[in-house]
Design a protein around this motif. Structure first.
Motif, PDB file in Angstrom:
ATOM      1  N   UNK A 165      -7.541  -3.163  -4.259  1.00 26.80           N
ATOM      2  CA  UNK A 165      -7.483  -4.549  -4.724  1.00 26.80           C
ATOM      3  C   UNK A 165      -6.079  -5.106  -4.588  1.00 26.80           C
ATOM      4  N   UNK A 166      -5.925  -6.348  -5.021  1.00 28.08           N
ATOM      5  CA  UNK A 166      -4.640  -7.045  -4.937  1.00 28.08           C
ATOM      6  C   UNK A 166      -3.907  -6.918  -6.260  1.00 28.08           C
ATOM      7  N   UNK A 167      -2.739  -6.295  -6.234  1.00 30.78           N
ATOM      8  CA  UNK A 167      -1.941  -6.071  -7.433  1.00 30.78           C
ATOM      9  C   UNK A 167      -0.551  -6.666  -7.238  1.00 30.78           C
ATOM     10  N   UNK A 168       0.046  -7.075  -8.343  1.00 26.71           N
ATOM     11  CA  UNK A 168       1.351  -7.720  -8.331  1.00 26.71           C
ATOM     12  C   UNK A 168       2.296  -6.979  -9.262  1.00 26.71           C
ATOM     13  N   UNK A 169       3.555  -6.870  -8.857  1.00 24.58           N
ATOM     14  CA  UNK A 169       4.573  -6.252  -9.698  1.00 24.58           C
ATOM     15  C   UNK A 169       5.484  -7.304 -10.302  1.00 24.58           C
ATOM     16  N   UNK A 170       5.908  -7.088 -11.530  1.00 22.71           N
ATOM     17  CA  UNK A 170       6.862  -7.958 -12.206  1.00 22.71           C
ATOM     18  C   UNK A 170       8.218  -7.242 -12.242  1.00 22.71           C
ATOM     19  N   UNK A 171       9.144  -7.591 -11.355  1.00 21.27           N
ATOM     20  CA  UNK A 171      10.442  -6.898 -11.326  1.00 21.27           C
ATOM     21  C   UNK A 171      11.203  -6.992 -12.645  1.00 21.27           C
ATOM     22  N   UNK A 172      11.002  -8.069 -13.381  1.00 25.61           N
ATOM     23  CA  UNK A 172      11.737  -8.260 -14.628  1.00 25.61           C
ATOM     24  C   UNK A 172      11.490  -7.121 -15.617  1.00 25.61           C
ATOM     25  N   UNK A 173      10.264  -6.609 -15.669  1.00 23.63           N
ATOM     26  CA  UNK A 173       9.955  -5.559 -16.647  1.00 23.63           C
ATOM     27  C   UNK A 173       9.267  -4.338 -16.024  1.00 23.63           C
ATOM     28  N   UNK A 174       9.148  -4.318 -14.707  1.00 22.51           N
ATOM     29  CA  UNK A 174       8.558  -3.196 -13.978  1.00 22.51           C
ATOM     30  C   UNK A 174       7.133  -2.883 -14.450  1.00 22.51           C
ATOM     31  N   UNK A 175       6.358  -3.929 -14.669  1.00 22.00           N
ATOM     32  CA  UNK A 175       4.939  -3.760 -14.963  1.00 22.00           C
ATOM     33  C   UNK A 175       4.128  -4.242 -13.770  1.00 22.00           C
ATOM     34  N   UNK A 176       2.857  -3.834 -13.722  1.00 26.02           N
ATOM     35  CA  UNK A 176       1.978  -4.144 -12.593  1.00 26.02           C
ATOM     36  C   UNK A 176       0.705  -4.786 -13.135  1.00 26.02           C
ATOM     37  N   UNK A 178       0.817  -1.224   0.000  1.00 23.28           N
ATOM     38  CA  UNK A 178       0.000   0.000   0.000  1.00 23.28           C
ATOM     39  C   UNK A 178       0.846   1.267   0.000  1.00 23.28           C
ATOM     40  N   UNK A 179       2.034   1.177   0.589  1.00 24.59           N
ATOM     41  CA  UNK A 179       2.978   2.297   0.537  1.00 24.59           C
ATOM     42  C   UNK A 179       4.387   1.697   0.535  1.00 24.59           C
ATOM     43  N   UNK A 180       5.306   2.435   0.015  1.00 26.17           N
ATOM     44  CA  UNK A 180       6.656   1.919  -0.087  1.00 26.17           C
ATOM     45  C   UNK A 180       6.941   1.418  -1.491  1.00 26.17           C
ATOM     46  N   UNK A 181       8.201   1.141  -1.791  1.00 30.22           N
ATOM     47  CA  UNK A 181       8.592   0.777  -3.161  1.00 30.22           C
ATOM     48  C   UNK A 181       8.141  -0.626  -3.550  1.00 30.22           C
ATOM     49  N   UNK A 182       7.792  -0.758  -4.817  1.00 32.36           N
ATOM     50  CA  UNK A 182       7.492  -2.071  -5.393  1.00 32.36           C
ATOM     51  C   UNK A 182       8.768  -2.678  -5.967  1.00 32.36           C
ATOM     52  N   UNK A 183       9.552  -1.837  -6.649  1.00 34.55           N
ATOM     53  CA  UNK A 183      10.781  -2.279  -7.291  1.00 34.55           C
ATOM     54  C   UNK A 183      11.963  -1.489  -6.729  1.00 34.55           C
TER      55      UNK A 183
END
Length: 764
Positions: free
Chosen positions: A361-372, A314-319
């Motif tokens: 909602x529930x979201x996921x990050x893909x570190x490989x390409x920085x998409x959500x 909810x807060x803080x970095x994803x990548x």
């Protein structure tokens, strides 16, 4: 005793009909609940419940009055029409409920309005009058049909198949969580229907045969089914999450979804554009918004990336912050995105994102390409803020970097062995004068954006290469007319032919700046027509750098020399390759228009379709035809096997085949009637030849009671008698009954001997 049984049967019959009607009503309402993910609930729900209750209630009253079944269907149809008239046609109806010619004349307009709402709407659609009419009418029509299936034909299992199909359609159309309440309610109501129907049949049969009968089998079976439903509800959340569902062209409205399969042509050729989102940024210009990256290419299809994911906090970095060489400058920009008419599991974000906040909602990050991404939710109505760390190398710095890295996946540079020669030859010819990898890529970009190429949404369709495969790229290099998919795919493939790792990105062009000053930065509006695809190439120490080869769209990538800036960063933002901008440039006037091609040119591309766009419709039509033909095919196979056994001398198979033919034509075949009584009934009431029936009956009695072995020599006569009896029974039936017997044979569901005795005298 017979009179007493008759008296007892009447209240029980009324009770069973009432219970089946109530169970069917609950089942229809349960199947309707998942529709709310596609159609927003509103007054139409009350109309749907009202018409369903009216139709089913009318049918119940007719059956309690012991009137013919066909009268029940006629009265239900009348109630359906009257209720629809009261809700949608009072102004033109007589006394507000009796439809007039003017009432019927308004129906095409309502259906046309519904079609327009479906075509333009984004789930969940707020239905206007037209769509509400279609929904209420369709649900009422479904109730009418299923009432006949469950209470007249006594086939609740078939009704269950239809209701399950209806409840699954919204889940297939829109990625969302399974509606557990609706699922349990539907399953329970269907089990209830099966239980009531099975028990009614068993008790009715016991009335004719006083011998003790065990009714526990059906209870056991339904108990097992109930346990299966509970296990499904409990176990499903514990299973691995499914992969993302990829949309195909044209779903989700007019360009209001993101298609990761590079089939953007249908979306871009839509006749009308809508605002999908707005962007407000602290950066000097609006960024490109990326949603999906495609890295694997097998020569025919670019596959969307699917890699390990991390939860978006909810807060803080994803990548992590972008890893660049120490001498490469980084700019920290904040972008706020407000989503309107975009319904997609892929979240448009500027690159390279580090923090995403404000999502629901529930979201996921893909570190490989920085998409959500999300596996169950949607971008619809999301408002979120993205922090991006943007690399800003100088021209000298990017020229000094090599492309590729030992840590990269080899698939990012691989090509199939059968690459058309025109691709590699053209790439080497265009880049022959380049001294660095960056210069070679700029040469490719400049060549594509030159007058040698033309942007068009029509030319690919006319030339038959509306795609991104190897053959489409080769054709595109010959025709030199296409849209963003062709430019991006050709650029990426040609870069790989030169040994450079590349991939394709799908997202949105920068939007159009608002003329009204906004607090916190300039606001940009992004439309559905700005759905776009562009290539990226990986540089050591810098990361993925986007390029813009699409002729007349976007802003071409360029970096400024440090000698003109006096520092490490580019002199002007529009020259920053990491974030192509909408600042004035030779292509700036086209950038605002977006990837719309023929639409920009006055709608020349309206209504265009790809050469293969008809295939899904044809496949669906064929599937429906096969599904409709399945009962007839199965019945034909079963009957042929029966006749083959009869021809081999089996009188039981011959007698069963005859009874099944009778059931198909609507002639009851209860187990309580002896073979002699049934044979007499066929002769007296249905005009069957007595010699043929006596032949079958006699052979059956000899085998069943006298223990005589089947006579193979008499088999052909038995089979021929079955065929003649079938012809005689059919000749006495109506044309409609014969058609139903062929298309939907009842014997597949109502086996001979399974019918309740009271159905001989009264239709249910």
């Amino acid at each position: 005793m017979s009179a007493d049984l008759t008296v007892l049967r009447t209240p029980r019959r009324r009770r069973d009909a009432t219970m089946l009607t109530l169970g069917l009503f609950v089942a229809i309402v349960s199947a309707m609940l998942p529709v709310f993910s596609v159609i927003a609930p509103g007054p139409w729900v009350a109309g749907a419940v009202l018409v369903t209750a009216g139709v089913l209630g009318a049918g119940l009253l007719v059956r309690i009055a012991r009137l013919p079944a066909i009268l029940a269907s006629a009265i239900e149809l009348g109630v359906w029409v009257v209720v629809l008239t009261v809700i949608f046609g009072r102004t033109t109806a007589l006394l507000g409920l009796i439809p007039t010619p003017a009432t019927f004349a308004s129906v095409p307009g309502l259906l046309s309005g519904a079609s327009e709402e479906i075509r333009l709407g984004v789930a969940p659609v707020e239905p206007a009058v037209g769509l509400a009419f279609l929904l209420v009418g369709a649900i009422g029509g479904l109730a009418l049909v299923l009432d006949h299936v469950v209470l007249t034909a006594r086939m609740p299992l078939l009704a269950g198949v239809g209701l399950v199909a209806v409840s699954l359609i919204p889940t297939i159309a829109i990625p969302s969580d399974v509606d557990i309440v609706a699922f349990v309610l539907l399953a329970a109501s269907l089990l209830f229907l099966l239980r009531v129907d099975t028990r009614a049949r068993a008790i009715a049969a016991s009335d004719r045969d006083p011998a003790p009968r065990r009714l526990g089998a059906s209870s056991t079976a339904l108990g097992v089914a109930a346990v299966a439903v509970i296990v499904a509800v409990v176990a499903t959340p514990l299973l691995p999450q499914p992969g993302l569902r990829f949309a195909t062209g044209g779903t989700g409205g007019i360009g209001t979804t993101i298609n990761p399969n590079l089939e953007l042509g249908n979306d871009l050729r839509q006749p009308r554009e809508v605002d999908v989102l707005t962007v407000r940024t602290t950066g000097p210009t609006a960024p490109y918004l990326r949603a999906v990256t495609l890295s694997r290419f097998d020569g025919a299809v670019w596959q969307p990336d699917s890699s390990d994911t991390v939860p978006v906090p909810p807060d803080g970095p994803v990548f992590d912050r972008v890893g660049v060489d120490q001498d490469i400058a980084l700019a920290d920009w904040s972008t706020t995105v407000t989503v309107d008419q975009l319904d997609s599991p892929w979240l448009p974000v500027p690159y390279p994102a580090s923090t995403v906040t404000g999502l629901s909602g529930d979201w996921l990050g893909m570190p490989q390409n920085r998409t959500v991404v999300t596996r169950a939710g949607s971008t619809r109505n999301q408002v979120y803020e993205v922090q991006a760390n943007v690399p800003r190398p100088t021209l000298e710095q990017i020229r000094a970097r090599q492309v590729g890295s030992p840590d990269l996946d080899p698939a990012l540079s691989s090509l199939p062995p059968d690459v058309p020669a025109v691709i590699g030859d053209t790439a080497r010819q265009v880049t022959a004068g380049a001294s660095t990898s960056y210069d070679a890529l700029i040469d490719l970009q400049t060549w594509f954006r030159s007058s040698a190429f033309r942007y068009s949404l029509d030319a690919p369709v006319e030339a038959g290469f509306d795609g991104a495969g190897m053959d489409a790229v080769a054709d595109f290099l010959q025709v030199r007319a296409g849209y963003c998919v062709h430019y991006a795919s050709a650029f990426a493939v040609m870069a790989r032919s030169l040994g450079m790792p590349s991939r394709i990105v799908i997202g949105y062009l920068p939007g159009t700046a608002s003329s009204i000053p906004q607090q916190g930065g300039t606001e940009y509006t992004v439309t559905s027509s700005q759905l776009h695809a562009w290539p990226e190439v990986y540089f050591q120490g810098i990361g993925w750098v986007p390029f813009e080869p699409t002729n007349s769209l976007g802003v071409p990538t360029n970096f400024a020399s440090s000698s003109t800036t006096g520092g490490a960063a580019p002199a002007t933002p529009e020259e920053d390759a990491a974030v192509p901008s909408t600042a004035p440039s030779p292509a700036a006037s086209s950038a605002d228009r977006g990837d719309t091609g023929a639409v920009e040119a006055g709608g020349a591309g309206v209504g265009a379709r790809t050469g293969t766009a008809w295939i899904p419709s044809v496949v669906i039509a064929l599937a429906l035809l096969l599904l409709a033909a399945a009962p007839s095919v199965v019945r034909t196979i079963v009957r042929r096997r029966r006749l083959a056994a009869a021809r081999a001398g089996d009188p039981v198979a011959a007698w069963t085949a005859m009874r099944e033919d009778a059931v198909d034509l609507g002639i009851p075949s209860p187990a309580s009637v002896s073979p002699r009584a049934y044979a007499a009934q066929l002769v007296d009431e249905h005009g069957v030849d007595a010699d043929d029936v006596d032949l079958l009956r006699g052979a059956l009695e000899e085998v069943s009671y006298a223990g005589t072995a089947p006579d193979a020599a008499g088999g052909p006569a038995l089979a021929d008698a079955v065929e003649r009896i079938r012809t005689q029974l059919a000749s006495g039936a109506s044309r409609t009954r014969r058609l139903v017997a062929r298309v939907a044979p009842r014997s597949l569901i109502v086996r001979p001997g399974a019918e309740a005795p009271e159905r001989e005298t009264t239709a249910v």
